[in-house]
Motif scaffolding. Sequence first.
Motif, PDB file in Angstrom:
ATOM      1  N   PRO A  30       0.830  -1.211   0.000  1.00 55.51           N
ATOM      2  CA  PRO A  30       0.000   0.000   0.000  1.00 55.51           C
ATOM      3  C   PRO A  30       0.857   1.250   0.000  1.00 55.51           C
ATOM      4  O   PRO A  30       1.988   1.246   0.503  1.00 55.51           O
ATOM      5  CB  PRO A  30      -0.799  -0.125   1.300  1.00 55.51           C
ATOM      6  CG  PRO A  30       0.060  -0.963   2.195  1.00 55.51           C
ATOM      7  CD  PRO A  30       0.777  -1.930   1.288  1.00 55.51           C
ATOM      8  N   ASP A  31       0.329   2.305  -0.576  1.00 54.51           N
ATOM      9  CA  ASP A  31       1.022   3.590  -0.596  1.00 54.51           C
ATOM     10  C   ASP A  31       0.715   4.311   0.718  1.00 54.51           C
ATOM     11  O   ASP A  31      -0.236   5.087   0.810  1.00 54.51           O
ATOM     12  CB  ASP A  31       0.557   4.416  -1.796  1.00 54.51           C
ATOM     13  CG  ASP A  31       1.349   5.715  -1.953  1.00 54.51           C
ATOM     14  OD1 ASP A  31       2.142   6.027  -1.039  1.00 54.51           O
ATOM     15  OD2 ASP A  31       1.157   6.405  -2.956  1.00 54.51           O
ATOM     16  N   ARG A  32       1.526   4.041   1.723  1.00 52.86           N
ATOM     17  CA  ARG A  32       1.234   4.596   3.043  1.00 52.86           C
ATOM     18  C   ARG A  32       1.457   6.107   3.095  1.00 52.86           C
ATOM     19  O   ARG A  32       0.825   6.795   3.889  1.00 52.86           O
ATOM     20  CB  ARG A  32       2.071   3.885   4.107  1.00 52.86           C
ATOM     21  CG  ARG A  32       1.740   2.411   4.199  1.00 52.86           C
ATOM     22  CD  ARG A  32       2.241   1.784   5.477  1.00 52.86           C
ATOM     23  NE  ARG A  32       1.885   0.370   5.512  1.00 52.86           N
ATOM     24  CZ  ARG A  32       0.690  -0.106   5.841  1.00 52.86           C
ATOM     25  NH1 ARG A  32      -0.274   0.740   6.165  1.00 52.86           N
ATOM     26  NH2 ARG A  32       0.444  -1.394   5.833  1.00 52.86           N
ATOM     27  N   ARG A  33       2.354   6.607   2.253  1.00 51.74           N
ATOM     28  CA  ARG A  33       2.564   8.058   2.245  1.00 51.74           C
ATOM     29  C   ARG A  33       1.318   8.783   1.751  1.00 51.74           C
ATOM     30  O   ARG A  33       0.980   9.859   2.240  1.00 51.74           O
ATOM     31  CB  ARG A  33       3.774   8.413   1.384  1.00 51.74           C
ATOM     32  CG  ARG A  33       5.107   8.022   2.001  1.00 51.74           C
ATOM     33  CD  ARG A  33       6.255   8.454   1.125  1.00 51.74           C
ATOM     34  NE  ARG A  33       6.183   7.832  -0.198  1.00 51.74           N
ATOM     35  CZ  ARG A  33       7.027   8.076  -1.198  1.00 51.74           C
ATOM     36  NH1 ARG A  33       8.001   8.958  -1.039  1.00 51.74           N
ATOM     37  NH2 ARG A  33       6.897   7.465  -2.350  1.00 51.74           N
ATOM     38  N   ALA A  34       0.640   8.198   0.783  1.00 51.57           N
ATOM     39  CA  ALA A  34      -0.595   8.804   0.278  1.00 51.57           C
ATOM     40  C   ALA A  34      -1.745   8.608   1.257  1.00 51.57           C
ATOM     41  O   ALA A  34      -2.682   9.402   1.295  1.00 51.57           O
ATOM     42  CB  ALA A  34      -0.953   8.214  -1.080  1.00 51.57           C
ATOM     43  N   GLY A  35      -1.693   7.540   2.058  1.00 53.57           N
ATOM     44  CA  GLY A  35      -2.646   7.318   3.120  1.00 53.57           C
ATOM     45  C   GLY A  35      -4.087   7.196   2.652  1.00 53.57           C
ATOM     46  O   GLY A  35      -4.377   6.719   1.551  1.00 53.57           O
ATOM     47  N   VAL A  36      -4.996   7.654   3.505  1.00 52.73           N
ATOM     48  CA  VAL A  36      -6.424   7.517   3.237  1.00 52.73           C
ATOM     49  C   VAL A  36      -6.828   8.313   2.008  1.00 52.73           C
ATOM     50  O   VAL A  36      -7.641   7.856   1.196  1.00 52.73           O
ATOM     51  CB  VAL A  36      -7.243   7.967   4.461  1.00 52.73           C
ATOM     52  CG1 VAL A  36      -8.741   7.903   4.172  1.00 52.73           C
ATOM     53  CG2 VAL A  36      -6.898   7.103   5.671  1.00 52.73           C
ATOM     54  N   ARG A  37      -6.261   9.492   1.838  1.00 54.90           N
ATOM     55  CA  ARG A  37      -6.593  10.288   0.650  1.00 54.90           C
ATOM     56  C   ARG A  37      -6.158   9.567  -0.622  1.00 54.90           C
ATOM     57  O   ARG A  37      -6.822   9.649  -1.656  1.00 54.90           O
ATOM     58  CB  ARG A  37      -5.962  11.670   0.743  1.00 54.90           C
ATOM     59  CG  ARG A  37      -6.577  12.544   1.844  1.00 54.90           C
ATOM     60  CD  ARG A  37      -6.107  13.982   1.747  1.00 54.90           C
ATOM     61  NE  ARG A  37      -6.677  14.782   2.831  1.00 54.90           N
ATOM     62  CZ  ARG A  37      -5.978  15.339   3.804  1.00 54.90           C
ATOM     63  NH1 ARG A  37      -4.661  15.195   3.842  1.00 54.90           N
ATOM     64  NH2 ARG A  37      -6.568  16.048   4.746  1.00 54.90           N
ATOM     65  N   GLY A  38      -5.029   8.879  -0.545  1.00 59.31           N
ATOM     66  CA  GLY A  38      -4.576   8.097  -1.689  1.00 59.31           C
ATOM     67  C   GLY A  38      -5.538   6.968  -2.010  1.00 59.31           C
ATOM     68  O   GLY A  38      -5.798   6.666  -3.185  1.00 59.31           O
ATOM     69  N   VAL A  39      -6.066   6.318  -0.987  1.00 53.82           N
ATOM     70  CA  VAL A  39      -7.070   5.275  -1.189  1.00 53.82           C
ATOM     71  C   VAL A  39      -8.294   5.861  -1.885  1.00 53.82           C
ATOM     72  O   VAL A  39      -8.808   5.301  -2.854  1.00 53.82           O
ATOM     73  CB  VAL A  39      -7.459   4.617   0.146  1.00 53.82           C
ATOM     74  CG1 VAL A  39      -8.681   3.700  -0.031  1.00 53.82           C
ATOM     75  CG2 VAL A  39      -6.296   3.825   0.722  1.00 53.82           C
ATOM     76  N   LEU A  40      -8.755   7.018  -1.397  1.00 54.48           N
ATOM     77  CA  LEU A  40      -9.927   7.645  -2.006  1.00 54.48           C
ATOM     78  C   LEU A  40      -9.668   8.009  -3.461  1.00 54.48           C
ATOM     79  O   LEU A  40     -10.514   7.761  -4.337  1.00 54.48           O
ATOM     80  CB  LEU A  40     -10.326   8.893  -1.213  1.00 54.48           C
ATOM     81  CG  LEU A  40     -11.489   9.715  -1.770  1.00 54.48           C
ATOM     82  CD1 LEU A  40     -12.756   8.882  -1.861  1.00 54.48           C
ATOM     83  CD2 LEU A  40     -11.720  10.964  -0.930  1.00 54.48           C
ATOM     84  N   ARG A  41      -8.500   8.566  -3.745  1.00 56.02           N
ATOM     85  CA  ARG A  41      -8.198   8.938  -5.138  1.00 56.02           C
ATOM     86  C   ARG A  41      -8.147   7.709  -6.035  1.00 56.02           C
ATOM     87  O   ARG A  41      -8.637   7.747  -7.165  1.00 56.02           O
ATOM     88  CB  ARG A  41      -6.872   9.704  -5.208  1.00 56.02           C
ATOM     89  CG  ARG A  41      -6.957  11.148  -4.744  1.00 56.02           C
ATOM     90  CD  ARG A  41      -5.725  11.928  -5.166  1.00 56.02           C
ATOM     91  NE  ARG A  41      -4.501  11.359  -4.617  1.00 56.02           N
ATOM     92  CZ  ARG A  41      -3.981  11.668  -3.443  1.00 56.02           C
ATOM     93  NH1 ARG A  41      -4.608  12.549  -2.659  1.00 56.02           N
ATOM     94  NH2 ARG A  41      -2.859  11.121  -3.023  1.00 56.02           N
ATOM     95  N   SER A  42      -7.541   6.625  -5.567  1.00 57.72           N
ATOM     96  CA  SER A  42      -7.399   5.448  -6.425  1.00 57.72           C
ATOM     97  C   SER A  42      -8.732   4.731  -6.632  1.00 57.72           C
ATOM     98  O   SER A  42      -8.994   4.206  -7.718  1.00 57.72           O
ATOM     99  CB  SER A  42      -6.360   4.483  -5.850  1.00 57.72           C
ATOM    100  OG  SER A  42      -6.773   3.980  -4.601  1.00 57.72           O
ATOM    101  N   LEU A  43      -9.581   4.720  -5.607  1.00 57.67           N
ATOM    102  CA  LEU A  43     -10.885   4.074  -5.759  1.00 57.67           C
ATOM    103  C   LEU A  43     -11.885   4.985  -6.473  1.00 57.67           C
ATOM    104  O   LEU A  43     -12.820   4.505  -7.111  1.00 57.67           O
ATOM    105  CB  LEU A  43     -11.445   3.678  -4.393  1.00 57.67           C
ATOM    106  CG  LEU A  43     -10.651   2.633  -3.603  1.00 57.67           C
ATOM    107  CD1 LEU A  43     -11.352   2.326  -2.291  1.00 57.67           C
ATOM    108  CD2 LEU A  43     -10.440   1.362  -4.414  1.00 57.67           C
TER     109      LEU A  43
END
Length: 387
Positions: A30-43
């Motif tokens: 997982p891209d931990r640096r991107a964190g939760v916002r990264g999850v939201l952007r990718s989904l």
Amino acid sequence: MTTLPSPALDLSADEARRIALRAQGLLGAPDRRAGVRGVLRSLGAVQLDTISVLARSHELVPYARLGAVGRRTVDEAYWSGGRSFEYWSHAACVLPIEEWPHFAFRRRAYRSRPQWFHDLPDGAYEQVIRQLRAEGPLTATQLGGAKNGGEWWDWSASKVAVERALMYGEVVCTERRGWKRVYDLAERAVPDALLHDALDDAECLRRLVLLAGRALGVGTRSDIADYHRIKGEQFDAVVADSGLVPVRVEGWAKPAWADPEALAAPVRGRHRTTLLSPFDSLVWERARTERIFGFVHRLEAYVPKQKRVHGYFAMPLLTGGRLRGRVDPAREGGTLVARQVSLDGAGAVEPMARALREAATWVGCDTVRVERCDRPELAAGLVGALG
């Protein structure tokens, strides 16, 4: 569709499954640096729901991908800094703020809607807008009350008005406070560069089809259209120009399209072992879940208790890239209660125990108790693995 493109590539069923897992952030580091916002952007969309068992669904989604991220961190990532908004996508979803222009087609459709379920008294809409402009962000309660005193759908005039303004795009929900929507004027909440409806329907739909294809990795017409709940004919009109690539998948009866970037990179990495929200985008489309994983998934929260098979909020177990069981959890003080556990075999015992222990720790429980297991011969092994 009247004409179908020639597939650019053939994929095995296993390749399609792995591509889908990686696209959903459940295979690979997982891209931990991107964190939760990264999850939201990718989904591209994270579904919201009122049910809270271990946690609410929008918290469970990043947990499944990142591990035990703090629940306050999740809320701050969604609701602070103006980086997201809530709108109608697959359902009520948190969406990245940069996608605001691409929902113009839906806002226009709502504005041109001839009839609404709720009547709106004269002046109620304008009053809500005036109050928000004068007082700043407010909940429905602060706007005058959400209910008229009847059943749950018996909304007050101010609630009807502000929800209609939200659908029209004049008002935005940028925060949940005590699970209540907090409304603000779009002119304040949406960055100036994004605050427009300049994109025509075709451009909006092309973008959403591409985003859905990227988030799924590979999918059929119905898979991709369902992601943001667009119509099949809308998908047909734009898919050729969306950037997705037509493919053929082993065992799939219908044509499919894939994200070209997903096809270009070998699928490698570690699989997550985790419990999934029933509203997780990996499994929210039943036919796709059964096609890819051979797993029949159904939320039974709205099924009469005596007719439930797996339980009120049965959470699928993902391990080794497969769905190998499910558990209906509850919390009793410091104990996570596995009210009903379903396992596909002995190989699912240790992963289920690990997933239950991790989930318990995340929500502040220090013990796990198993009440029922659909495979009595595996129950003792599960309890032992938890101990």
